[in-house]
Scaffold this active site. Structure first.
Site, PDB file in Angstrom:
ATOM      1  N   SER A  88       0.726  -1.359  -0.099  1.00  0.00           N
ATOM      2  CA  SER A  88       0.048  -0.076  -0.089  1.00  0.00           C
ATOM      3  C   SER A  88       0.774   1.304  -0.023  1.00  0.00           C
ATOM      4  O   SER A  88       0.518   2.554   0.081  1.00  0.00           O
ATOM      5  CB  SER A  88      -1.093  -0.157   1.061  1.00  0.00           C
ATOM      6  OG  SER A  88      -0.093  -0.096   2.294  1.00  0.00           O
ATOM      7  N   THR A 198      -2.270   3.598   4.335  1.00  0.00           N
ATOM      8  CA  THR A 198      -1.318   4.734   4.024  1.00  0.00           C
ATOM      9  C   THR A 198      -0.275   4.570   5.198  1.00  0.00           C
ATOM     10  O   THR A 198      -1.036   4.681   6.336  1.00  0.00           O
ATOM     11  CB  THR A 198      -1.909   6.078   3.873  1.00  0.00           C
ATOM     12  OG1 THR A 198      -2.617   6.014   2.507  1.00  0.00           O
ATOM     13  CG2 THR A 198      -1.162   7.127   3.887  1.00  0.00           C
ATOM     14  N   THR A 216       1.727   6.865   0.241  1.00  0.00           N
ATOM     15  CA  THR A 216       0.848   5.781  -0.195  1.00  0.00           C
ATOM     16  C   THR A 216       1.071   5.502  -1.397  1.00  0.00           C
ATOM     17  O   THR A 216       1.345   6.530  -2.250  1.00  0.00           O
ATOM     18  CB  THR A 216      -0.524   6.098   0.237  1.00  0.00           C
ATOM     19  OG1 THR A 216      -1.493   5.115   0.051  1.00  0.00           O
ATOM     20  CG2 THR A 216      -1.064   7.310  -0.589  1.00  0.00           C
ATOM     21  N   ARG A 226      -6.258   9.198 -10.446  1.00  0.00           N
ATOM     22  CA  ARG A 226      -6.885   9.598  -9.274  1.00  0.00           C
ATOM     23  C   ARG A 226      -5.774   9.921  -8.236  1.00  0.00           C
ATOM     24  O   ARG A 226      -4.816   9.139  -8.140  1.00  0.00           O
ATOM     25  CB  ARG A 226      -7.680   8.095  -8.707  1.00  0.00           C
ATOM     26  CG  ARG A 226      -8.403   8.300  -7.412  1.00  0.00           C
ATOM     27  CD  ARG A 226      -7.681   7.684  -6.310  1.00  0.00           C
ATOM     28  NE  ARG A 226      -8.582   8.020  -5.145  1.00  0.00           N
ATOM     29  CZ  ARG A 226      -8.071   7.625  -3.885  1.00  0.00           C
ATOM     30  NH1 ARG A 226      -6.686   7.385  -3.622  1.00  0.00           N
ATOM     31  NH2 ARG A 226      -8.667   7.599  -2.985  1.00  0.00           N
ATOM     32  N   VAL A 227      -6.291  10.985  -7.407  1.00  0.00           N
ATOM     33  CA  VAL A 227      -5.528  11.423  -6.307  1.00  0.00           C
ATOM     34  C   VAL A 227      -6.146  11.419  -5.003  1.00  0.00           C
ATOM     35  O   VAL A 227      -7.348  11.906  -5.059  1.00  0.00           O
ATOM     36  CB  VAL A 227      -4.763  12.858  -6.549  1.00  0.00           C
ATOM     37  CG1 VAL A 227      -4.231  13.301  -5.311  1.00  0.00           C
ATOM     38  CG2 VAL A 227      -4.034  12.858  -7.893  1.00  0.00           C
ATOM     39  N   GLY A 228      -5.613  10.689  -4.053  1.00  0.00           N
ATOM     40  CA  GLY A 228      -6.391  10.438  -2.881  1.00  0.00           C
ATOM     41  C   GLY A 228      -6.037  11.800  -1.868  1.00  0.00           C
ATOM     42  O   GLY A 228      -5.657  12.641  -2.135  1.00  0.00           O
ATOM     43  N   ASP A 229      -6.402  11.430  -0.493  1.00  0.00           N
ATOM     44  CA  ASP A 229      -6.304  12.604   0.229  1.00  0.00           C
ATOM     45  C   ASP A 229      -4.789  12.706   1.027  1.00  0.00           C
ATOM     46  O   ASP A 229      -4.158  13.901   1.435  1.00  0.00           O
ATOM     47  CB  ASP A 229      -6.982  12.336   1.798  1.00  0.00           C
ATOM     48  CG  ASP A 229      -6.483  10.882   2.480  1.00  0.00           C
ATOM     49  OD1 ASP A 229      -6.507   9.970   1.641  1.00  0.00           O
ATOM     50  OD2 ASP A 229      -6.717  10.950   3.422  1.00  0.00           O
ATOM     51  N   THR A 249      -6.051   7.996   7.259  1.00  0.00           N
ATOM     52  CA  THR A 249      -5.740   6.855   6.293  1.00  0.00           C
ATOM     53  C   THR A 249      -7.192   6.366   5.770  1.00  0.00           C
ATOM     54  O   THR A 249      -8.086   6.610   6.713  1.00  0.00           O
ATOM     55  CB  THR A 249      -4.944   5.743   6.852  1.00  0.00           C
ATOM     56  OG1 THR A 249      -4.881   4.659   5.935  1.00  0.00           O
ATOM     57  CG2 THR A 249      -5.409   5.069   8.128  1.00  0.00           C
ATOM     58  N   GLY A 250      -7.424   5.631   4.780  1.00  0.00           N
ATOM     59  CA  GLY A 250      -8.763   5.104   4.413  1.00  0.00           C
ATOM     60  C   GLY A 250      -9.060   5.936   3.130  1.00  0.00           C
ATOM     61  O   GLY A 250      -8.363   6.303   2.424  1.00  0.00           O
ATOM     62  N   GLY A 252      -9.694   8.354   0.746  1.00  0.00           N
ATOM     63  CA  GLY A 252      -9.369   9.661   0.567  1.00  0.00           C
ATOM     64  C   GLY A 252     -10.381  10.767   0.352  1.00  0.00           C
ATOM     65  O   GLY A 252     -10.546  11.668   0.628  1.00  0.00           O
TER      66      GLY A 252
HETATM   67  N1  ASP Z   1      -6.067   7.329   1.982  1.00  0.00           N
HETATM   68  C1  ASP Z   1      -5.485   6.726   0.722  1.00  0.00           C
HETATM   69  C2  ASP Z   1      -6.040   7.135  -0.334  1.00  0.00           C
HETATM   70  O1  ASP Z   1      -7.413   7.408  -0.559  1.00  0.00           O
HETATM   71  C3  ASP Z   1      -5.583   5.230   0.897  1.00  0.00           C
HETATM   72  C4  ASP Z   1      -5.403   4.586   2.322  1.00  0.00           C
HETATM   73  O2  ASP Z   1      -4.969   5.373   3.219  1.00  0.00           O
HETATM   74  O3  ASP Z   1      -6.064   3.725   2.639  1.00  0.00           O
HETATM   75  O4  ASP Z   1      -5.323   6.906  -1.472  1.00  0.00           O
END
Ligand code: ASP
Length: 338
Positions: A88, A198, A216, A226-229, A249-250, A252
């Protein structure tokens, strides 16, 4: 000038009235705060998930020598970035739906300086590229080919980040999954395993200075681009050296919608403990969209200037790692959906 003074006085009185009866941290410039009088633990480093333990141990090597939190968090998160078995983060990360490993990372220091890269391919240590964006460019964020170009100019080596294991899993995923965006982006992996994780790390050094890093490979099998948080300052990470720092985390998308880590820090500014601030941010996600939130995972982790830490998640299963002079432990976060 007199008007301005009157305005400043008025704003101060308004804030004082607003937070009357609560413990309030003033928002005044304070570049070298030093240890808080009632400090609990310092230096200290905390990070998301149980794999944060090895990362914390690396960060600790800098912190125990009296080094800077910024150097500690960079060194710490480089451990999972370089670990091909961690699917990850960094090398070995799960690819997007096109089979491309794209990395997101950001870093923030005690002076609110920050740097970030997003959707960057081929460079293992995205966090170090993010640090150089902060230190060597007038910008905060570089993305895609621009980030890669900058990294190569800075001497980073171009590598294939897709390991055979991640490639094989992606090929299996292609067989059974529709090649289209899905609304519910949780539990896409066979067996219901989370498709993301992450490392977010925040630390306070022996001088009381705070920094954070977040890196991450993002959500597995995401759409390309795609870009996350995680690389977004205020969403995946935020540091305010007066108050504290937070990371997430999670999923985003949910974190971006509430600018989660900034929200957690602002809640700590208003006197909330780290755990309560994380919980309030999670509750904001629930309140926004309870139907979606029950199937998603998001976890927040925070540290305040007293060395107190806490976390909260939507679902069971979020863990975090803590290392200080007195503690080395992995904790299970409290969570909302029982
Ligand atoms: N937060 C990250 C994302 O959305 C992934 C993760 O932490 O699970 O890319």
């Amino acid at each position: 000038m007199a008007d301005r003074r009157k305005f400043v006085k008025l704003s101060f009185l308004t804030s004082a009235a607003l937070f009357a009866g609560k413990k309030v941290f003033a928002a005044t410039p304070n570049l070298d705060p030093g240890p808080f009088p009632d400090i609990k633990d310092q230096p200290i480093v905390i990070s998301t998930w149980d794999f944060g333990k090895a990362a914390n141990a690396e960060a600790w090597k800098t912190l125990e020598k009296g080094g800077r939190a910024l150097d500690a968090v960079e060194a710490g998160v480089k451990i999972p970035e370089a670990d091909p078995t961690n699917q990850s983060v960094g090398l070995g990360g799960r690819p997007d739906r096109d089979g491309r490993v794209t990395l997101d990372a950001c870093i923030m220091d005690e002076n609110s300086k920050c740097g970030s890269v997003a959707c960057m391919e081929h460079i293992v240590h995205a966090i170090s590229v993010a640090r150089l964006v902060m230190e060597k460019t007038p910008h905060v964020m570089l993305v895609g080919d621009g980030a890669l170009q900058f990294a190569l100019e800075q001497g980073f080596k171009k590598e294939n980040l897709l390991t055979p294991k991640s490639e094989n899993e992606w090929k299996d995923w292609l067989k059974t999954n529709k090649y289209k965006p899905v609304k519910n982006i949780e539990n896409m992996l066979p067996g219901g395993e989370h498709n993301h994780d992450t490392i977010g790390m925040v630390a306070m050094d022996s001088k009381g200075q705070m920094s954070g890093a977040c890196t991450t490979s993002g959500m597995a099998y995401k759409m390309h681009g795609r870009v996350g948080d995680s690389p977004i300052i205020g969403a995946g990470l935020y540091v305010d050296n007066e108050i504290g720092a937070a990371t997430s985390t999670g999923v985003g998308e949910e974190v971006i919608r509430i600018v989660g880590s900034h929200l957690v820090v602002e809640l700590m500014r208003q006197g909330h403990s780290p755990e309560d601030a994380c919980k309030a941010a999670v509750m904001r996600i629930v309140a926004r969209n309870p139907d979606a939130a029950k199937d998603l995972q998001v976890g927040f982790l925070a540290l305040n200037k007293k060395g107190e830490y806490g976390a909260y998640a939507l679902q069971k299963g979020f863990s975090y790692s803590v290392k200080s002079g007195t503690t080395e432990e992995v904790f299970h976060s409290k969570y909302y959906y029982q």
